[in-house]
Write a protein that holds these residues in place. Sequence first.
Motif, mmCIF file in Angstrom:
data_model
loop_
_atom_site.group_PDB
_atom_site.id
_atom_site.type_symbol
_atom_site.label_atom_id
_atom_site.label_comp_id
_atom_site.label_asym_id
_atom_site.label_seq_id
_atom_site.Cartn_x
_atom_site.Cartn_y
_atom_site.Cartn_z
ATOM 1 N N ILE A 1 73.569 97.604 22.201
ATOM 2 C CA ILE A 1 73.472 99.067 22.299
ATOM 3 C C ILE A 1 72.625 99.487 23.478
ATOM 4 C CG2 ILE A 1 72.426 101.085 21.171
ATOM 5 C CD1 ILE A 1 75.181 100.282 20.074
ATOM 6 N N SER A 2 71.482 98.810 23.695
ATOM 7 C CA SER A 2 70.636 99.280 24.797
ATOM 8 C C SER A 2 71.329 99.003 26.134
ATOM 9 C CB SER A 2 69.227 98.695 24.728
ATOM 10 O OG SER A 2 69.277 97.309 24.813
ATOM 11 N N LEU B 1 73.926 101.741 26.459
ATOM 12 C CA LEU B 1 73.224 103.012 26.674
ATOM 13 C C LEU B 1 72.695 103.146 28.092
ATOM 14 C CD1 LEU B 1 71.060 103.921 23.578
ATOM 15 C CD2 LEU B 1 72.674 105.396 24.778
ATOM 16 N N GLU B 2 72.104 102.058 28.600
ATOM 17 C CA GLU B 2 71.558 102.136 29.962
ATOM 18 C C GLU B 2 72.654 102.431 30.970
ATOM 19 O OE1 GLU B 2 68.818 98.952 31.077
ATOM 20 O OE2 GLU B 2 68.016 99.081 29.038
ATOM 21 N N ILE C 1 73.547 106.099 30.621
ATOM 22 C CA ILE C 1 72.493 106.949 31.185
ATOM 23 C C ILE C 1 72.576 106.978 32.707
ATOM 24 C CG2 ILE C 1 69.981 107.079 31.529
ATOM 25 C CD1 ILE C 1 69.810 105.985 28.557
ATOM 26 N N VAL D 1 64.817 105.952 27.422
ATOM 27 C CA VAL D 1 65.871 105.003 27.025
ATOM 28 C C VAL D 1 65.493 104.331 25.706
ATOM 29 C CG1 VAL D 1 67.107 102.893 27.663
ATOM 30 C CG2 VAL D 1 66.567 104.583 29.413
ATOM 31 N N ILE E 1 65.897 106.763 22.720
ATOM 32 C CA ILE E 1 67.286 106.983 22.344
ATOM 33 C C ILE E 1 67.823 105.747 21.613
ATOM 34 C CG2 ILE E 1 69.623 107.144 23.290
ATOM 35 C CD1 ILE E 1 68.418 109.772 23.471
ATOM 36 N N THR E 2 67.531 104.579 22.165
ATOM 37 C CA THR E 2 68.010 103.349 21.532
ATOM 38 C C THR E 2 67.489 103.261 20.105
ATOM 39 O OG1 THR E 2 67.881 102.300 23.703
ATOM 40 C CG2 THR E 2 68.173 100.844 21.812
ATOM 41 N N ILE F 1 69.254 105.663 17.742
ATOM 42 C CA ILE F 1 70.614 105.254 17.373
ATOM 43 C C ILE F 1 70.575 104.066 16.418
ATOM 44 C CG2 ILE F 1 72.703 104.195 18.327
ATOM 45 C CD1 ILE F 1 72.293 106.188 20.707
ATOM 46 N N LEU F 2 69.663 103.126 16.686
ATOM 47 C CA LEU F 2 69.549 101.983 15.766
ATOM 48 C C LEU F 2 69.108 102.460 14.385
ATOM 49 C CD1 LEU F 2 68.040 99.328 18.187
ATOM 50 C CD2 LEU F 2 70.334 99.309 17.179
ATOM 51 N N TYR G 1 72.017 103.710 12.603
ATOM 52 C CA TYR G 1 72.875 102.623 12.090
ATOM 53 C C TYR G 1 72.366 102.086 10.761
ATOM 54 C CZ TYR G 1 75.214 102.090 16.654
ATOM 55 O OH TYR G 1 75.938 102.282 17.791
#
Lengths: 319, 319, 319
Positions: A69-70, A73-74, A77, B8, B11-12, B15-16, B19
Amino acid sequence: MHKLEKSVNNITRAILNDYEGTRTIDEVKTFDHPDNEDIINIIESLRRIVFPGYFRNKSYRVYTVRNNISMILEDVIFKLIRQISIVLRYDEKYVMLNDDEINDNAERITFEFLDKLPKIREYIETDVQAAYDGDPAAFNKDEIIYSYPGLYAILVNRLAHELFLLGVPLIPRVMTEHAHSKTGIDIHPGATIGKNFFIDHGTGIVIGETTQIGDNVKVYQGVTLGALSTRGGQSLRNKKRHPTIEDNVTIYSGASILGGETVVGKNAVIGGNAFITRSVPAGAKVSIKNQELRYNFDSPIEQVEKADLDPEENWFYII
Amino acid sequence: MHKLEKSVNNITRAILNDYEGTRTIDEVKTFDHPDNEDIINIIESLRRIVFPGYFRNKSYRVYTVRNNISMILEDVIFKLIRQISIVLRYDEKYVMLNDDEINDNAERITFEFLDKLPKIREYIETDVQAAYDGDPAAFNKDEIIYSYPGLYAILVNRLAHELFLLGVPLIPRVMTEHAHSKTGIDIHPGATIGKNFFIDHGTGIVIGETTQIGDNVKVYQGVTLGALSTRGGQSLRNKKRHPTIEDNVTIYSGASILGGETVVGKNAVIGGNAFITRSVPAGAKVSIKNQELRYNFDSPIEQVEKADLDPEENWFYII
Amino acid sequence: MHKLEKSVNNITRAILNDYEGTRTIDEVKTFDHPDNEDIINIIESLRRIVFPGYFRNKSYRVYTVRNNISMILEDVIFKLIRQISIVLRYDEKYVMLNDDEINDNAERITFEFLDKLPKIREYIETDVQAAYDGDPAAFNKDEIIYSYPGLYAILVNRLAHELFLLGVPLIPRVMTEHAHSKTGIDIHPGATIGKNFFIDHGTGIVIGETTQIGDNVKVYQGVTLGALSTRGGQSLRNKKRHPTIEDNVTIYSGASILGGETVVGKNAVIGGNAFITRSVPAGAKVSIKNQELRYNFDSPIEQVEKADLDPEENWFYII
């Protein structure tokens, strides 16, 4: 070959000459242009975040999710800040800012947008459920997530709508037109849509910019939620031109509901091919009068009968 | 940059966290997911096998066909066994089997499917002929094979339908939704279609899961072969909800034929925009009553006339 | 594994056997086939030439244009000569020529086509303006160029139509079917279209081969400009089967205008869902009679009312 070279030069010269005229499609921009491919990539990455574990031919295992996910996401972004920086220049509010200021705004907007992802996931979860409950042909929810065009169009609207609310020019429309191209469903990013929204089949659906849709609404193929007339052109900009659809409304295929003051009240059902230009009270089931059908036969015994459909039984229909 | 990194991370984390809730779109699967891209590749390879020599920018010469075909086939077999193995887990009949048993079943189904290819080619050959015979704008058969969306949608339905009959979950629908996305023609893999099927233009066509179509049928853009109501949702699953269309029927653009007990008899012609919810006898030509049209003029001399179309001449139409 | 190999061999043999029959889709061609991917590449390159600086994630600066354009042009020329050489063999006029003669003709046609590019740009400039003037939701012209499906379909028609006029088989139709697939708008390359053409939304539009459209025409989603009957099949080829639309006509969504002798006169407005099979005089506003609507309520107090829409106010509509 010499002749060919000469022809190439002639054509190139003719086109360059044409560029030196005053065509409005040739304005030399002092700033960059957005990139459709990057915008489509952003949609696909966000879709992977919204539905973790889908759209990848590999196991979804909890312990790899964080890295996965990261990484996605990066990438989102980086691309989103870049694309938003470019399009902010289209807005007179930003056009005088220097590069750093533009970049700061693009960053701010990008993170404000990403903050909405949990809310978007909350809504999309209800859309998947609505599709499963509403469609007897649905095998399971995975089939809906993998293959239903209606869900794709709704997801892209929900993403694009948040960028639209944040005042991002152009990108939201590029997003929804990508969904339109893939699905035949044309939802303007300005349209506001409640939870549990279900679109079946979907080809030919048009939902205009200022449409308001409540919760638990179902819409079938070929439905238009539109304006009564756009003859005013640009002078109508920012006016409410499209209808309001309240909670629990069902709109069957081919129906048109038009006008900014038209409100379809709660629990109403709009029958197939109905053409609605004024408000419908809550709870009403609106249907068109049965068609008079004509039957001809080439065979010796001529027969003409009128169709006498039972209106109580048949006045609403679907799929 | 430090600020960016922090954003970042935030946000990560958000979202986690999301989940870790109980969203139904996040179920951790202990098995793999199918791959849309592989499934689309399979369609394109099968298309190359069905139309040997097309869709390759090189000569089709008999002595290379053997190598070429076995290469394409091996690729299809490999991918199809893999994808079917994955989706069989969706079916409760297979869910308890071990990996070897699943693989054996996937192999068996793959080869039973490929055994149908000569029959599929036999049908597709008649579809190409039907398009050539039916469309005055068709230049030659190659134009139909290369560019007609209707033929593409029919081919994908014929492939997907065989997998559907073999009880493969999900993949058939992913296939037909790919065709839907490319063509605007939405044919459920469950629909059964006879020889010499011709779709012209096609955008907006919907053909439901339990539809039965005979030989020599023609269908134009915007036609729905649908259900009368799906308000029963999942409770209607596996019931015949869509119509039966017998041999030699023509259905002009925008017509809707609805309901599982509706039968359109042999040689019938259904006029444009007709809305049919009960059976039509063999040989009937069904048309809607002519619209009453209104003519207004802004000019000083006001005129209002009714359209008096000749119903005998004009009640069926097309394209 | 041995079993698998045997199965692969069996299938390969079955398919090769099937090829040795007499299917009309297996004719061994002694010449090459066109390549859909190359043709789509040609469209995208020409689009970059028509809109210089768009569709590239980099600045458009005057001093790089010359190199850029001649590079793109050389690529288009190379591919177009190759593809035209292949398809000219489909035309009996060229089928007896040797390779050099075919190539000379392909070169001649390619350059005659490219000579039209300035004229095409002149027309497209007016189409962008028409979309901006006609759509209150349009933010600016860049949004139209980047995202409007109607503009894409018109551009591809304008390119394909010139190749059609030069007698190139197959390629023009592959081009317009690519646009159809992306946009849901099906314009035959034979259709002739004047300046300032605006298509809004567009999904489901069908414009037939022999249609003639004047300047300043607007068309909305779901409109058919079609033939009255194609039951004559190939015998109708090259006859005018589709209508003539004169200058400044507006055609609202879902309307059908049919027949080769049907002429819609200047400044006419055709209302939504109208079904027109005879000529409409200049200046007329044609609308369908208001539908009789039925309202039912499940609630204790039963109400049935007729809709009494004001026909003067509501008889034309859009989006």
